[in-house]
Design a protein around this motif. Structure first.
Motif, PDB file in Angstrom:
ATOM      1  N   GLU A 146       0.819  -1.206  -0.064  1.00  0.00           N
ATOM      2  CA  GLU A 146       0.019  -0.120  -0.014  1.00  0.00           C
ATOM      3  C   GLU A 146       1.041   1.099   0.013  1.00  0.00           C
ATOM      4  O   GLU A 146       1.661   1.366   0.841  1.00  0.00           O
ATOM      5  N   ILE A 147       1.035   2.053  -1.178  1.00  0.00           N
ATOM      6  CA  ILE A 147       1.669   3.101  -1.063  1.00  0.00           C
ATOM      7  C   ILE A 147       0.921   4.443  -1.066  1.00  0.00           C
ATOM      8  O   ILE A 147      -0.030   4.518  -1.998  1.00  0.00           O
ATOM      9  N   GLU A 148       1.136   5.291  -0.245  1.00  0.00           N
ATOM     10  CA  GLU A 148       0.513   6.759  -0.259  1.00  0.00           C
ATOM     11  C   GLU A 148       0.948   7.611  -1.333  1.00  0.00           C
ATOM     12  O   GLU A 148       2.085   7.820  -1.566  1.00  0.00           O
ATOM     13  N   LEU A 149      -0.079   8.084  -1.906  1.00  0.00           N
ATOM     14  CA  LEU A 149       0.185   8.986  -3.128  1.00  0.00           C
ATOM     15  C   LEU A 149       0.146  10.666  -2.629  1.00  0.00           C
ATOM     16  O   LEU A 149      -0.857  10.851  -2.112  1.00  0.00           O
ATOM     17  N   GLU A 150       0.898  11.231  -2.950  1.00  0.00           N
ATOM     18  CA  GLU A 150       0.887  12.557  -2.694  1.00  0.00           C
ATOM     19  C   GLU A 150       1.074  13.513  -3.800  1.00  0.00           C
ATOM     20  O   GLU A 150       2.003  14.133  -4.167  1.00  0.00           O
ATOM     21  N   GLY A 151      -0.056  13.679  -4.509  1.00  0.00           N
ATOM     22  CA  GLY A 151      -0.234  14.221  -6.004  1.00  0.00           C
ATOM     23  C   GLY A 151       0.682  13.500  -7.022  1.00  0.00           C
ATOM     24  O   GLY A 151       1.401  14.149  -7.913  1.00  0.00           O
ATOM     25  N   SER A 152       0.659  12.317  -6.909  1.00  0.00           N
ATOM     26  CA  SER A 152       1.596  11.612  -7.822  1.00  0.00           C
ATOM     27  C   SER A 152       0.804  11.262  -9.270  1.00  0.00           C
ATOM     28  O   SER A 152      -0.258  11.273  -9.274  1.00  0.00           O
TER      29      SER A 152
END
Length: 817
Positions: free
Chosen positions: A514-520
């Protein structure tokens, strides 16, 4: 630059909005703009500008190959007669006139045959940058052709004067027409055909520019197309330098033209502190520069910090790195705190914009955001990339991703395979080289998000769930693992790593992350071979000594955010295929449009509703107003430009809305400018413009294309994508406006004047965009209007467009090369 890079993403966003057309609205079958949402998805996320650019180029490439074939056709019989007692030309003359044509033909035939199936069996993930890169790498053949061009023409002219047979041949060479063309052959002179290769490089460069503009920066093709464009541009400028002896080319010690291969912003660790540098890799030298501070309005320049000839450049081994200074790594919690600060400032900026806050306050916040992002950019990279000059000094860059490090290393090593010579640049040579950097650079802005228009392409926020399943394509058993990276705050961050699968050619990881996306906007997968050699243990801070077996990246599609299902995919890298699945948990909520209310009149009612009710192809109001203008207003000075009386126009509007029986009597008595004004008002009051809201960004993109064939292909495709009532009405109006312009000597209304009147009426941004536009600078707003005028002018200047012909053709091939 950012606007260009984000254009296709913006286009997809606009096109993914639900279509609110009435049930039964006819749409073009198989069009990427067909009415249902499912249809749009199946057709590949709306219009693919890349496909349109490529289709147009493919069409002109076919014509170019036919022209080269026509040029080669007389060569064989001429050679056959050269050794007889009655030669038309000598072998030397044939060699001079047809110099390198066969080679150029073979290069383009191979390119066409490789590109054609990729375009015909289109897939949005298709990669073809390597084909353009290969084409650009063979420009040396063109150089030889160009050098010989003048003498080839002179020889052909002399031979024509002295030999009647050759004169007849050279005056009429038969060029095959394109496959879908009605023309089977056209006659062209040899002189005209000999010019085609010179013209072709310019055309290819324009196409590369268009392709790059519509290829997301994260697409695997992007660096390859960048490379091809750079080579082509350098080649073009070198031809110009040959033509203009006053300009001197920057050359290598071996006398070859020095070309820029790669450039970008890197963080250098210099004297214990981190500095942002712009690094330029030329064909024979690596140059590290910084942008000079200059007064506002002054031409910016670079200051060279150091350079290393590639012949002297070495990469230290992991053992040698043991003696290098350790890299001070910023603690993770400090980096996370800074990210939170940046996110908070972003929210404040959005609030200020929403509340129509003072521009000074917004600018202050943006400045603060830039400072914080710049700090993050300098302090987050921790992967060392060491450069050593065999004659002395070492240099250390810090990168945020092993992906970038391997790209730089591979690019340098590829150039080092050539026969390079060591050298020292004089101060003048260094000044010339550094001076060329500003003009040649391909990366213009520091990679921070505040340099991008956050409203346009904010990227994806939320959580990306990724399962790395397996990999195939390894030639021998190895200990293998993968890492996953996503872009965050302008740079890439490694987010996950699979376990090592030992001694295998087909690893089966099946691990979920599970990868957190920050405006990716992108996901990268890197595949490594684990090194267990004790002598190569990590001597350096954060150094990875494991060997990269392959690397690849995919663009994260915002549409996929809306689906909760797993989506399986394969990423190809150096012959290795990694299979993975992903799904999103999104923080975003999708907004739906509210359908317009049905009305019984004609003004402000959808064109599809009116034509359906009337059982007509073109609304009655349009047909009647046009008929009246053509009957008695076509020679009226300033027709459509001069306004009619407002009360007359309102009276006509009421009569048409009520479908009054006295319409025809009233029209025949009414001032012609009022009738012209009523027609304009009808188009202006449509619930959406005639050329539709969702195609608006695509029309803006299409008209901006540089390559004529790509533009033709795109602009015709867009017409084909309109609902039938809109298209038939548009073509009907188009032919009328052309007839009006034929009377320009009398009515003073040129095609350009008519385009200026009708362009912004038939084509305008949707209401939401318009409101946003009002807050923009007036020059951006006026730029939009200019583009709207250009779109209509393009169709007005185009040869007659037939509805049936348009619908029949899947590709609109241009014969103009």
């Amino acid at each position: 630059m950012e606007e260009e890079e984000e254009a296709i993403g913006y286009l997809d966003k606009v096109l993914e909005d639900e279509d609110d057309s009435e049930p039964g609205t006819p749409t073009s079958p198989g069009s990427p703009f067909s009415a249902s949402k499912k249809g749009e998805r199946d057709a590949g996320k709306g219009l693919e500008m890349r496909k349109l650019v490529l289709s147009g180029f493919l069409a002109s490439e076919e014509i170019y190959i036919n022209q080269l074939e026509a040029l080669l056709l007389p060569m064989k019989p001429l050679k056959a007669t050269a050794t007889t007692s009655q030669p038309v030309l000598t072998l030397q003359q044939i060699e001079t006139i047809f110099y390198k044509i066969q080679d150029i033909y073979e290069i383009h035939k191979e390119f066409y045959d490789s590109l054609c199936p990729k375009v015909q069996q289109w897939d949005s993930n298709v990669t073809m940058g390597h084909l353009f890169q290969k084409l650009a790498s063979q420009l040396g053949v063109y150089k030889a052709f160009v050098d010989n061009y003048k003498i080839a023409l002179e020889t052909a002219e002399k031979c024509s004067q002295s030999n009647y047979q050759f004169q007849k041949i050279s005056e009429e060479l038969k060029v095959k027409g394109p496959k879908d063309s009605k023309e089977s052959h056209t006659s062209v002179t040899m002189e005209a055909l000999l010019y085609k290769p010179i013209d072709r490089v310019t055309r290819s460069t324009l196409v590369l520019h268009d392709l790059l503009k519509h290829t997301p920066a994260d697409h695997p093709d992007y660096p390859l197309l960048q490379d091809a464009l750079r080579i082509s541009q350098n080649f073009l400028s070198s031809i110009n330098e040959d033509i203009d002896p006053r300009r001197t080319a920057v050359t290598t010690p071996k006398g070859e033209t020095r070309q820029l291969v790669k450039d970008g912003f890197l963080v250098e660790l210099s004297e214990g502190s981190r500095k942002l540098r712009h690094v330029f890799l030329f064909t024979d030298v690596l140059l590290c520069a910084k942008l000079k501070k200059t007064a506002v309005g002054k031409h910016q320049q670079y200051d060279c910090k150091w350079y290393v000839p590639l012949a002297d450049l070495v990469f230290p081994s992991p053992e040698e790195s043991e003696h290098c200074p350790q890299v001070h790594v910023i603690p993770d919690h400090e980096l996370e705190d800074m990210k939170m600060k940046i996110s908070a400032i972003k929210s404040e900026v959005q609030k200020e914009k929403a509340n129509k806050g003072q521009s000074r306050a917004i600018e202050r916040l943006k400045k603060k955001m830039f400072e914080n992002e710049f700090w993050l950019l300098l302090n987050s990279p921790a992967i060392p990339f060491r450069i050593h000059n065999r004659n002395g000094k070492s240099y250390l860059f810090l990168l945020s991703s092993d992906y970038e490090r391997s790209e730089w290393r591979e690019a340098i090593q590829k150039l080092q395979k050539k026969d390079l010579q060591a050298f020292v640049l004089s101060s003048v040579e260094l000044q010339v080289l550094t001076g060329s950097c500003f003009k040649l650079r391909t990366v213009h802005n520091i990679p921070v998000t505040s340099n991008k228009d956050g409203d346009r392409s904010p990227g994806i926020y939320g959580f990306l769930h990724v399962i790395v399943h397996s990999a195939k394509g390894f030639k021998q058993s190895a200990n293998l693992y993968c890492t996953l990276e996503v872009d965050s705050f302008g740079y890439f961050v490694s987010k996950a790593k699979t376990r090592v699968f030992r001694d295998t050619t087909e690893p089966q990881w099946n691990e979920e992350f599970e990868i957190e996306l920050e405006g990716s906007q992108s996901l990268r997968i890197l595949c490594y071979e684990k090194c267990y050699d004790k002598t190569k243990l990590n001597k350096d801070n954060n150094e990875i000594v494991d060997k990269i077996m392959g690397k690849g990246q995919i663009q994260l599609d915002p549409q996929a955010v809306q689906t909760k299902n797993w989506h399986m995919d394969v990423i190809e890298m150096n012959g290795i295929k990694v299979e993975f699945s992903m799904k999103f948990t999104s923080r975003d909520m999708s907004l739906k449009r509210t359908p317009s209310k049905k009305q019984t009149g004609v003004f402000g009612v959808k064109i599809s509703v009116v034509t359906k009710r009337e059982r007509s192809k073109v609304p009655y109001i349009v047909r009647q107003c046009i008929e009246e203008v053509e009957k008695r207003g076509i020679e009226e000075v300033g027709i459509y430009r001069i306004s009619g009386v407002a009360t007359d126009i309102q009276a006509l509007k009421a009569v048409f809305d009520a479908n009054n029986k006295d319409i025809l009597v009233m029209l025949s008595d009414m001032d012609i400018n009022a009738i012209a004004g009523t027609l304009k008002l009808y188009f202006r009051e449509l619930p959406e413009p005639l050329l539709t809201d969702r195609l608006y960004p695509a029309f803006m993109e299409g008209i901006a294309l540089s390559d004529p064939a790509a533009k033709e292909n795109c602009m015709m495709h867009l017409l084909r994508s309109l609902p039938d009532p809109n298209l038939i009405t548009f073509l009907f109006l188009l032919e009328h406006l052309k007839r009006v312009a034929e009377k320009e000597p009398i009515n003073k209304m040129s095609l350009h004047n008519l385009a200026t009147v009708f362009g912004p009426t038939l084509l305008r941004p949707s209401e939401g965009e318009s409101k946003g536009h009002l807050t923009l600078a007036s020059d951006i707003w006026s730029h939009d209007v200019m583009a709207q005028v250009q779109v209509l002018l393009y169709y007005l200047q185009h040869p007659p467009i037939s509805f049936t012909e348009l619908k029949r053709n899947t590709l609109y091939f241009s014969t103009d090369v």
